[in-house]
Structure formats: structure tokens, C-alpha cells
Design an enzyme around this catalytic site. Sequence first.
Site, short mmCIF file in Angstrom:
data_model
loop_
_atom_site.label_atom_id
_atom_site.label_comp_id
_atom_site.label_asym_id
_atom_site.label_seq_id
_atom_site.Cartn_x
_atom_site.Cartn_y
_atom_site.Cartn_z
N CYS A 12 0.86 -1.18 0.00
CA CYS A 12 0.00 0.00 0.00
C CYS A 12 0.90 1.23 0.00
O CYS A 12 2.12 1.13 0.11
CB CYS A 12 -0.92 0.00 1.22
SG CYS A 12 -0.01 0.15 2.80
N HIS A 40 5.47 -5.47 8.48
CA HIS A 40 5.26 -6.87 8.86
C HIS A 40 5.53 -7.81 7.69
O HIS A 40 4.65 -8.52 7.20
CB HIS A 40 3.84 -7.05 9.41
CG HIS A 40 3.73 -6.62 10.84
ND1 HIS A 40 2.53 -6.32 11.44
CD2 HIS A 40 4.68 -6.44 11.80
CE1 HIS A 40 2.75 -5.97 12.70
NE2 HIS A 40 4.03 -6.03 12.93
N HIS A 72 4.08 1.34 11.22
CA HIS A 72 2.99 1.27 12.20
C HIS A 72 3.08 2.37 13.26
O HIS A 72 2.17 2.54 14.06
CB HIS A 72 3.00 -0.08 12.92
CG HIS A 72 2.78 -1.25 12.01
ND1 HIS A 72 3.80 -2.06 11.58
CD2 HIS A 72 1.65 -1.73 11.44
CE1 HIS A 72 3.31 -2.99 10.78
NE2 HIS A 72 2.02 -2.82 10.68
N CYS A 94 3.22 5.62 8.72
CA CYS A 94 2.21 5.82 7.68
C CYS A 94 1.39 7.07 7.99
O CYS A 94 0.95 7.25 9.13
CB CYS A 94 1.30 4.60 7.61
SG CYS A 94 -0.15 4.83 6.54
N HIS A 122 -1.39 -5.04 19.03
CA HIS A 122 -0.74 -4.62 17.79
C HIS A 122 0.06 -3.34 18.03
O HIS A 122 -0.42 -2.42 18.69
CB HIS A 122 -1.78 -4.39 16.70
CG HIS A 122 -1.21 -4.31 15.32
ND1 HIS A 122 -0.59 -3.18 14.85
CD2 HIS A 122 -1.14 -5.23 14.33
CE1 HIS A 122 -0.18 -3.40 13.61
NE2 HIS A 122 -0.50 -4.63 13.27
N GLU A 124 0.70 -0.81 16.16
CA GLU A 124 0.02 0.40 15.69
C GLU A 124 -0.93 0.93 16.75
O GLU A 124 -0.95 2.13 17.05
CB GLU A 124 -0.76 0.13 14.40
CG GLU A 124 -1.52 1.35 13.90
CD GLU A 124 -2.48 1.05 12.77
OE1 GLU A 124 -3.56 1.67 12.73
OE2 GLU A 124 -2.16 0.19 11.92
N THR A 160 -6.01 1.30 11.53
CA THR A 160 -6.18 1.54 10.09
C THR A 160 -6.55 0.30 9.30
O THR A 160 -7.09 0.41 8.19
CB THR A 160 -4.91 2.16 9.48
OG1 THR A 160 -3.80 1.28 9.71
CG2 THR A 160 -4.61 3.52 10.09
N CYS A 188 -7.85 2.85 6.69
CA CYS A 188 -7.18 3.19 5.44
C CYS A 188 -8.03 2.74 4.26
O CYS A 188 -8.53 1.61 4.24
CB CYS A 188 -5.81 2.51 5.40
SG CYS A 188 -4.95 2.68 3.83
N ASN A 218 -3.43 -6.91 8.54
CA ASN A 218 -4.28 -6.76 7.35
C ASN A 218 -4.27 -8.02 6.50
O ASN A 218 -5.28 -8.36 5.88
CB ASN A 218 -3.89 -5.51 6.54
CG ASN A 218 -2.60 -5.68 5.78
OD1 ASN A 218 -2.58 -6.17 4.66
ND2 ASN A 218 -1.49 -5.25 6.37
#
Length: 282
Positions: A12, A40, A72, A94, A122, A124, A160, A188, A218
Site C-alpha cells: 500500500c 510486517h 505502524h 504511515c 498490535h 500500531e 487503520t 485506510c 491486514n
Amino acid sequence: MEIVLAKRAGFCFGVKRATQMAFEAADKGGATFTLGPIIHSPQVVQKLEGMGVKVLKTLENLNDGTIIIRSHGVTSEELEEAARKELEIVDATCPFVKKAQEHVKRLSQTGYDVVVVGDADHPEVQGIVSYAEGKVFVVGSWEEAARLPKMKKVGIVAQTTQSFENLKHVVLECLMKGGEIRVFNTICDATAVRQEEAKSLAREVDCMVVIGGYNSANTKRLAEVCTELQPRTHQIETAQELDPAWFVGVNRVGVTAGASTPKWLIDEVIDRIAALDVEKKD
């Protein structure tokens, strides 16, 4: 056997930006580190390590050099520590994650109790939570949201990579928890589009292969949404994990990949599937 690759499989915007910044920093030489894996993808991390970029868990023993902030993001305390030590900081967070961090900070400063929809373990989410200056809760589902206390003002943001459906269900539950609610949809766009593409593809094929790191949130969600529609869904990190038995009786196989999966890994998987097809015909 026909192989159909999802249009938006792989990197992405945020991941592409972060890896580019990391490789550029590595090319400059000198002592270079990342605070946690840059993305990741163990394979990308390994490539950077081959260029001398070391992964650190903390900044405790680092007093000089370049520190790359992963895509992240990191906690506000870690960023402050890097600045205090006068390290050269390459912030590859990001922009979408950055926006979620800013929303949390602003919400808490204006008197909202903050609810972050996501996985508490996580990195993030741990980074986003650190920007709250008041009460903050992390919930992964509407069931967890149902156990939240009553609040006067509730501010909601999402990890996200969350699904819109999960965010919607949590928001509906929070409507019964607070008198005033403010919601920022910080999911996102790339995540939502990939999931919809994956769903569409899973309906049209006999087997799905989802490529990405096992520690990638994701990628895990892509595999989950595909499995709901196509039980013959398999998540792998590399082409070596492909099992010929998966493709017995398969006419069309769909391939998608998480946002941290580089193109060269996707190409290897497609080439290997094509080779398996040749072997099967022989």
C-alpha cells in the site's frame, strides 16, 4: 488452471513509502536501526538486515546513529526518547496512522474519553493509545464495547486495518454509552478496497491464496474475509509453503496479498503455482 491476481495486491502507499525511506537510509551507511520491524514482512526485514539495518526492541542502549520509525508508528514516549538522545530520526510512520494518533491526542485534550477499535497487542494500536492524555479504551469487537462504562463524551478512532463493519458495530454499541459521540473513520482506504476486491475474487474462484506475513494484521483479515466466502483459502508467506494438494480439481485460483507483501514475493508465488499446474498436467 487460471491464476487471477487481485488488482491491488501487495504494498500500500504507507508501506511503499516506509520501505523506500528505510532503504534510502540504509544506502547512506552508518549505524542504522529500526524500532521494531519496519513493516510486517520478515523477508523485507531480512533484506534490510543484510544492508546493516538492525531491528531494536527498545532505545535503551542506543545513544547515537539513525533510528527509522516503522510504518505502524511508535509510542509518543519512544519518539520523545529518540529526540532527547539527539538520534537522527527517519519517521516512516504511515500518514494514515499519524492521523489516527493526532485525532486521539486532540480528542483527549478536549475532554473526550477515547475508544480505539483494534487489536490491543498490535504495535500500531499501542502507538495510537499512547497519544491519549486522559481515559482510553481498546476494544476489538462490539461485545467488548458492550462492557465499556458510561461516559459523557466518547471519541472513537480505528486501527487503520480494521474492517468498516467492525467499526460500525462498535460505534452503534457506543451510542448507548455516551451522551456525546465523535467518530473518526481512520480505516485506510487501501485496506477497505483490498478486502472488497478479495471478497469479490473469492466468490469467483475454486481456491484462494493470500500472501503475507503471519504477523500482519491486514493479511490475516484478508485471509479471514476470503475464508468466509471460499473455504479453500490458504495464507502463506513464501512460495515454498505452497502445497500441490491445494490445487487438485481447481480450475481458477485467486491470489491476493497483504499491504506489507513485496511484489517479488507475489511473483514467486504466481510462478510456483503456474509450475505446479504444468506438473499436474504432465
